[in-house]
Design an enzyme around this catalytic site. Structure first.
Site, short mmCIF file in Angstrom:
data_model
loop_
_atom_site.label_atom_id
_atom_site.label_comp_id
_atom_site.label_asym_id
_atom_site.label_seq_id
_atom_site.Cartn_x
_atom_site.Cartn_y
_atom_site.Cartn_z
N HIS A 268 0.90 -0.97 0.03
CA HIS A 268 0.04 -0.04 -0.05
C HIS A 268 0.98 1.25 0.06
O HIS A 268 0.33 2.32 0.35
CB HIS A 268 -1.04 0.29 1.26
CG HIS A 268 -1.92 -1.17 1.31
ND1 HIS A 268 -1.79 -2.20 2.16
CD2 HIS A 268 -3.02 -1.36 0.38
CE1 HIS A 268 -2.50 -3.12 1.85
NE2 HIS A 268 -3.39 -2.71 0.87
N ASP A 450 25.62 5.01 -28.64
CA ASP A 450 26.41 3.96 -28.48
C ASP A 450 27.05 3.40 -29.58
O ASP A 450 27.70 2.46 -29.68
CB ASP A 450 25.60 2.87 -27.55
CG ASP A 450 24.62 2.26 -28.56
OD1 ASP A 450 24.16 2.79 -29.70
OD2 ASP A 450 23.86 1.08 -28.26
N MET A 538 25.43 4.10 -43.11
CA MET A 538 26.45 3.50 -43.52
C MET A 538 26.49 2.99 -45.00
O MET A 538 27.52 2.95 -45.40
CB MET A 538 26.95 2.30 -42.45
CG MET A 538 26.24 1.18 -42.34
SD MET A 538 26.50 -0.21 -41.21
CE MET A 538 28.05 -0.54 -41.75
#
Length: 621
Positions: A268, A450, A538
């Site tokens: 809760h 990344d 690419m």
């Protein structure tokens, strides 16, 4: 649930008693709901403290239950009450009915566990609020009128639930309806038991399952009550959370520092027994199991080496499936490392605390008869489709297929080519490692930042120092290809390119064959990557180089002169991508106004071609 004064008064009576109710009604004569359990939603101009996809704070519990029933033909609402029942009540004639419930906000508990082999019905309160006595009594009457031979109330151990379900039970018994009640307290957080006892947590779902299997088998009310009471004492649950949850219209119930987690909390939003420092999942799971099974803990589960258990890994509402899998793996490894045998493992969301990002672990000691009850069929929508196979002792992996080895080539030419290939790969890997930060910076504008890290991981895997190289033809397919699965993204595309490019080189390795290899690689990238020249990928660099390498097909073509032109074209094409609108890849989802740098994949591809050229030039090819 209707907002009538009579209905609210029943709820208030169940909570606070007749005297307080009379006083509240007298004080609230001006017309408002005296119990204030159903406040009017705040004006639209006042922002709620927490973002919730609800229609109104006051009506969210009703809407949620209505949505579940609307999408599940096996459920029906009981008119005038926040109650869901099996739609085939008439088929239960002569059997025991099972009712449970509690506050809303714990979904899929409890209504998700209504079905053949589990619950007959559920009474829901407002969010984190005990259900009204009048609704509980109405549910008992409804199942009794359907011809059931008795009702078992399965109640979590919270004061409001005990009082309201208890009062409804007494009123039903006064009407001659046979009703029993089992209060479940499976919380293993408190080392010293409090007068209120252990809180009812996710283990309650297992009691629903056991009781449901017994009722489905035609077992009587008294026997079901006795048997599930015994089962309830053989389990424990412990929760941990990364942060709190927030009731609609309210602020979070507690706050944690960035490096803290809450241990031993309830469902809760209440704080736990202590706060611990953030740690890897393995350590947190080990700490939880230590706490749950320690004999110094008065609420521990008596699990010992050789014990057989059912494990529940329960998402408290806001944890990602990725984290849930990590926790499940850690729990299985930790338990088996202690010599505990896991009979079944249930992983998912069973009893939540709204959006709380945390988990609870439940351990239930089992033997074969109890396991058969756990395995018994049920139509409840939230019960997992679980294999009836022991977790411990099962073979969890199989050997990967071995790759076919290329036939060795011992010629002097092959040896020289292999050495040259090693030098090329070394230069390529060194180049990519050196470009890591630059490529990451370019990628932050168009992706997740990344690209450089992905290339550097691939470069470490491709490194010829690992001893994976064969002769020049097969190395094209094998060096990057071996890491396609582990490192998706650019390495995957390189793997596609080189696997396809290697095929024309199996028969010949002259310049026309190398040009054909370039074409085959580009075709594979377009086929599977869905990119085309001009899409800002690419492929732009490689395509520009490929057009120049067509000259290798001409008689007397000069390898280095043509390759030099190809590299310069690739570098120019990479630079030109900063003026292109992305048509493929993650960058295609980004506004073109934000794409003012060259595509990192194109830059990397051009750099690879430059590295190859430099090695060949240094070798005087």
């Amino acid at each position: 649930m209707p907002n009538s004064r009579n209905h609210c008064s029943l709820e208030f009576l169940g909570r606070y008693g007749l005297g307080v109710l009379v006083t509240a009604v007298w004080l609230g004569r001006t017309g408002g709901c005296p119990c204030q359990l159903h406040p009017e939603p705040p004006p639209a101009s006042l922002p709620q403290t927490s973002k919730k996809l609800v229609n109104s704070v006051a009506g969210c519990a009703d809407d949620a239950l209505a949505g579940l029933v609307a999408c599940n033909p096996s459920l029906q609402l009981l008119q005038g009450h926040r109650v869901a029942l099996r739609s085939d009540l008439d088929s239960l004639k002569g059997r025991v009915a099972l009712l449970s419930g509690g506050g809303s906000g714990h979904e899929p508990a409890h209504a998700g566990f209504i079905g053949k082999g589990m619950l007959t019905g559920v009474i829901a309160g407002a969010v984190f609020t005990s259900p009204a006595v009048g609704s509980i009594l109405a549910a008992i009457r409804a199942v009794a009128q359907a011809g059931t031979v008795g009702t078992l109330l399965i109640v979590k151990n919270y004061t409001g639930d005990r009082l309201n379900f208890g009062l409804a039970r007494e009123q039903a018994r006064a009407e001659g309806i046979p009703v029993e009640m089992v209060v479940v307290g499976d919380d293993s957080a408190f080392t010293v038991l409090k007068k209120a006892g252990r809180r009812g947590l996710c283990g309650t779902v297992l009691i629903h399952k056991v009781a449901g299997a017994l009722a489905e088998a035609g077992v009587g009310l008294e026997e079901i009550t006795d048997r599930v009471s015994v089962v309830a004492k053989a389990m424990g649950t412990l929760g941990v959370s990364l942060s709190s949850c927030s009731v609609p219209g309210s602020k979070p119930t507690f706050e944690l520092a960035a490096d803290e987690v809450e241990l031993g909390l309830g469902i809760h939003g209440e704080a736990g027994v202590r706060r611990i420092k953030m740690a890897p999942a393995d350590e947190i799971v080990a700490l939880m199991l230590d706490h749950m099974t320690s004999s110094s803990n008065a609420s521990h589960v008596p699990v010992q080496p050789g014990s057989s258990v059912v494990l529940m890994v329960n998402n408290l509402g806001g944890l990602s499936f990725l984290e849930l899998g990590i926790i499940a793996d850690a729990a299985v490894r930790s338990l088996e490392g202690r010599g505990v045998k896991i009979a079944r493992a249930l992983v998912g969301t069973f009893m939540s605390a709204l959006e709380m990002p945390g988990i609870s672990l439940t351990l239930l000691l089992v033997d074969e008869p109890l396991l058969k009850l756990i395995d018994a069929e049920t139509t409840a929508s939230a019960w997992p489709n679980m294999a009836k196979v022991w977790v411990t002792g099962r073979k969890r992996s199989r050997a990967a297929p071995t790759e076919p080895l290329a036939a060795p080539d011992s010629t002097a030419a092959a040896g020289a080519a292999s050495k040259q290939t090693v030098l090329v790969l070394e230069r390529v890997c060194t180049t990519l490692l050196g470009l890591e930060e630059h490529l990451n910076a370019l990628d932050r504008a168009a992706g997740d930042g990344d690209c450089g890290s992905t290339h550097s991981r691939a470069a470490r895997g491709w490194s010829p120092r690992g001893g994976r190289l064969t002769q020049s033809g097969s190395v094209l397919a094998k060096a990057p290809g071996q890491h396609r699965a582990q490192h998706p993204g650019p390495p995957q595309l390189y793997g596609l390119f080189l696997t396809a490019a290697a095929q024309p080189l199996k028969a010949k390795t002259d310049l026309p064959a190398w040009s054909a290899a370039m074409d085959a690689g580009l075709a594979a990238m377009q086929k599977y990557g869905k990119a085309a020249p001009g899409d800002r990928t690419m492929l732009d660099s490689l395509w520009a180089a490929g057009q120049e390498l067509q000259a290798w097909r001409s008689p007397g073509a000069n390898l280095l002169q043509i390759l030099t032109k190809a590299v310069k074209s690739a570098e120019a094409a990479a630079e030109a991508t900063k003026n292109m609108e992305a048509g493929a890849g993650r960058a295609s989802y980004i506004s073109s106004a934000r794409l003012d740098q060259p595509d990192p994949g194109a830059v990397a591809a051009a750099a690879i071609l430059r590295a190859i050229l430099e090695v060949l030039q240094s070798q005087g090819v």
